[in-house]
Motif scaffolding. Structure first.
Motif, mmCIF file in Angstrom:
data_model
loop_
_atom_site.group_PDB
_atom_site.id
_atom_site.type_symbol
_atom_site.label_atom_id
_atom_site.label_comp_id
_atom_site.label_asym_id
_atom_site.label_seq_id
_atom_site.Cartn_x
_atom_site.Cartn_y
_atom_site.Cartn_z
ATOM 1 N N ARG A 8 7.979 27.130 -19.104
ATOM 2 C CA ARG A 8 7.816 28.535 -19.492
ATOM 3 C C ARG A 8 6.803 29.156 -18.544
ATOM 4 N NH1 ARG A 8 5.780 28.903 -25.309
ATOM 5 N NH2 ARG A 8 3.815 28.313 -24.333
ATOM 6 N N PHE A 9 7.114 30.317 -18.023
ATOM 7 C CA PHE A 9 6.170 30.970 -17.118
ATOM 8 C C PHE A 9 6.282 32.482 -17.217
ATOM 9 C CE2 PHE A 9 9.992 29.916 -14.636
ATOM 10 C CZ PHE A 9 10.302 31.121 -14.018
ATOM 11 N N ASN A 10 5.208 33.138 -16.819
ATOM 12 C CA ASN A 10 5.164 34.598 -16.774
ATOM 13 C C ASN A 10 5.395 35.045 -15.341
ATOM 14 O OD1 ASN A 10 3.537 37.267 -16.280
ATOM 15 N ND2 ASN A 10 3.956 37.199 -18.472
ATOM 16 N N LEU A 11 6.260 36.029 -15.176
ATOM 17 C CA LEU A 11 6.551 36.551 -13.845
ATOM 18 C C LEU A 11 6.496 38.069 -13.897
ATOM 19 C CD1 LEU A 11 7.470 35.746 -10.938
ATOM 20 C CD2 LEU A 11 9.811 36.219 -11.725
ATOM 21 N N PHE A 12 5.406 38.625 -13.381
ATOM 22 C CA PHE A 12 5.215 40.075 -13.335
ATOM 23 C C PHE A 12 5.433 40.729 -14.698
ATOM 24 C CE2 PHE A 12 7.162 38.807 -9.159
ATOM 25 C CZ PHE A 12 5.948 38.716 -8.474
ATOM 26 N N TRP A 17 9.754 33.915 -18.664
ATOM 27 C CA TRP A 17 10.934 33.149 -18.296
ATOM 28 C C TRP A 17 10.827 31.757 -18.917
ATOM 29 C CZ3 TRP A 17 14.468 34.054 -13.810
ATOM 30 C CH2 TRP A 17 14.370 35.359 -13.316
ATOM 31 N N THR A 18 11.958 31.208 -19.298
ATOM 32 C CA THR A 18 11.996 29.814 -19.744
ATOM 33 C C THR A 18 13.225 29.138 -19.149
ATOM 34 O OG1 THR A 18 13.270 30.292 -21.758
ATOM 35 C CG2 THR A 18 10.854 30.284 -21.953
ATOM 36 N N ALA A 19 13.087 27.859 -18.875
ATOM 37 C CA ALA A 19 14.217 27.017 -18.507
ATOM 38 C C ALA A 19 14.133 25.777 -19.378
ATOM 39 C CB ALA A 19 14.181 26.649 -17.031
ATOM 40 N N SER A 20 15.251 25.410 -19.992
ATOM 41 C CA SER A 20 15.251 24.284 -20.927
ATOM 42 C C SER A 20 16.462 23.414 -20.693
ATOM 43 C CB SER A 20 15.269 24.785 -22.377
ATOM 44 O OG SER A 20 14.153 25.597 -22.649
ATOM 45 N N GLY A 21 16.269 22.099 -20.833
ATOM 46 C CA GLY A 21 17.378 21.170 -20.755
ATOM 47 C C GLY A 21 18.149 21.159 -22.055
ATOM 48 N N SER A 22 19.473 21.291 -21.970
ATOM 49 C CA SER A 22 20.343 21.249 -23.137
ATOM 50 C C SER A 22 21.520 20.358 -22.794
ATOM 51 C CB SER A 22 20.821 22.653 -23.512
ATOM 52 O OG SER A 22 21.702 22.620 -24.618
ATOM 53 N N SER A 65 15.481 34.954 -19.225
ATOM 54 C CA SER A 65 14.506 35.904 -18.704
ATOM 55 C C SER A 65 14.356 37.028 -19.708
ATOM 56 C CB SER A 65 14.966 36.461 -17.361
ATOM 57 O OG SER A 65 14.132 37.528 -16.942
ATOM 58 N N GLY A 66 13.137 37.220 -20.236
ATOM 59 C CA GLY A 66 12.921 38.265 -21.227
ATOM 60 C C GLY A 66 13.546 37.922 -22.561
ATOM 61 N N GLU A 67 13.976 38.969 -23.292
ATOM 62 C CA GLU A 67 14.467 38.790 -24.659
ATOM 63 C C GLU A 67 15.964 38.574 -24.748
ATOM 64 O OE1 GLU A 67 12.519 38.518 -27.280
ATOM 65 O OE2 GLU A 67 10.750 38.790 -26.020
ATOM 66 N N GLY A 68 16.680 38.711 -23.642
ATOM 67 C CA GLY A 68 18.127 38.615 -23.698
ATOM 68 C C GLY A 68 18.619 37.192 -23.822
#
Length: 297
Positions: free
Chosen positions: A172-176, A180-185, A193-196
């Motif tokens: 999880r990281f903040n970009l400007f 953002w999050t990236a997760s293994g599934s 990215s964001g709330e979408g």
């Protein structure tokens, strides 16, 4: 006097848990001896899906009877009566209550909460966020593995990503100002990215890293008032096929073969095209080679 225990057949069904899970019916029958306890019947009839943390509410002849989970088994909400041909139950349906903690769900239903999934999910959400954060921090502190490689995270940070969390399953990281999050599934990496919804779901992880570097690098360029992507020559890539639009109005595409990418929106596709066939270092160089020297890190 000898008691004769006649067999009783009960109709059993369950909710589907995801798209594709409803491709075939889950309805089946379970046969038990007359006089079997309700708890034993529900244990035998329980859903075949064995995922820890998943909750199911058993409805017997229209009456909410129990919470069932892999973690706790049958947790009754009614007396443990005996099954009979006259008294029933004649049917059992297992309703899927998502990843609501089964012990919490059982307690709330015992307390008289209405077994409404949406309202209970809203009530549980703050607790779920706390539990999720605690588990992610535990994994980060106790497990040495990380979802993304050091090369990938270094590139993200060079583009301005401020990493807040990174363990074997999630980054999880903040970009400007945007999270953002990236997760293994399973075998895929889902990137949000964001709330979408997910911007991309990609396999293998090596290409997911390249796509993510391209996406974050593009945001860095926008923050510096230059075009999202530089001019580049696309390399041979798998063909993208349209998917169902979701959310409504957002076009999605997918690929087949060894490289699987499910992409939402035109920007996600442009990151795909610049990333295919290139290494992280090559992508980073493309994204920075036209920057003024004063803008390079």
């Amino acid at each position: 006097m000898m008691h004769v225990f006649r067999p009783i057949t009960i109709d059993v069904d369950r909710d589907s848990v995801a798209m594709g899970d409803d491709m075939q019916s889950h309805a089946h029958q379970v046969t038990v001896a007359s006089g079997t306890r309700l708890s034993a019947l529900l244990g035998r009839a329980s859903p075949g899906i064995r995922q820890h943390g998943w909750s199911w509410v058993a409805v017997a002849d229209g009456r909410v009877a129990a919470v069932w989970s892999v973690d706790h088994g049958v947790q009754l909400l009614v007396p443990d009566s005996r099954v009979t041909s006259k008294g029933g139950p004649h049917s059992v349906h297992f309703r899927y209550f998502l990843q609501i903690d089964p012990a919490w769900l059982h307690r709330r239903l015992i307390e008289g909460a209405v077994p409404n999934l949406k309202s209970l999910e809203r009530e549980y959400q703050p607790l779920a966020r706390v539990a999720w954060e605690q588990e992610q921090r535990r994994r980060e502190n106790e497990l040495p593995d990380r979802l993304l490689t050091a090369e990938c995270t270094s590139a993200l940070q060079s583009f301005g990503a401020q990493i807040d969390l990174h363990n074997d399953r999630t980054i999880r990281f903040n970009l400007f100002g945007t999270q953002w999050t990236a997760s293994g599934s399973d075998t895929m990496i889902q990137i949000h990215s964001g709330e979408g919804g997910p911007a991309a779901s990609i396999r293998p992880s090596t290409f997911a890293e390249c796509w993510l570097v391209a996406a974050v690098g593009a945001e860095m360029r926008i923050s510096r008032d230059i075009p999202r992507l530089p001019h580049f020559q696309p390399l041979p890539a798998p063909r993208l096929k349209p998917m169902t639009s979701w959310p409504p109005g957002v076009q999605r595409w997918t690929t087949n073969g060894n490289l699987i990418a499910q992409l939402s929106g035109a920007d996600a596709v442009s990151y795909f095209r610049i990333a295919v066939g290139r290494s992280i270092a090559e992508i980073a160089e493309l994204l920075t080679e036209d920057l003024p020297l004063s803008h390079r890190r």
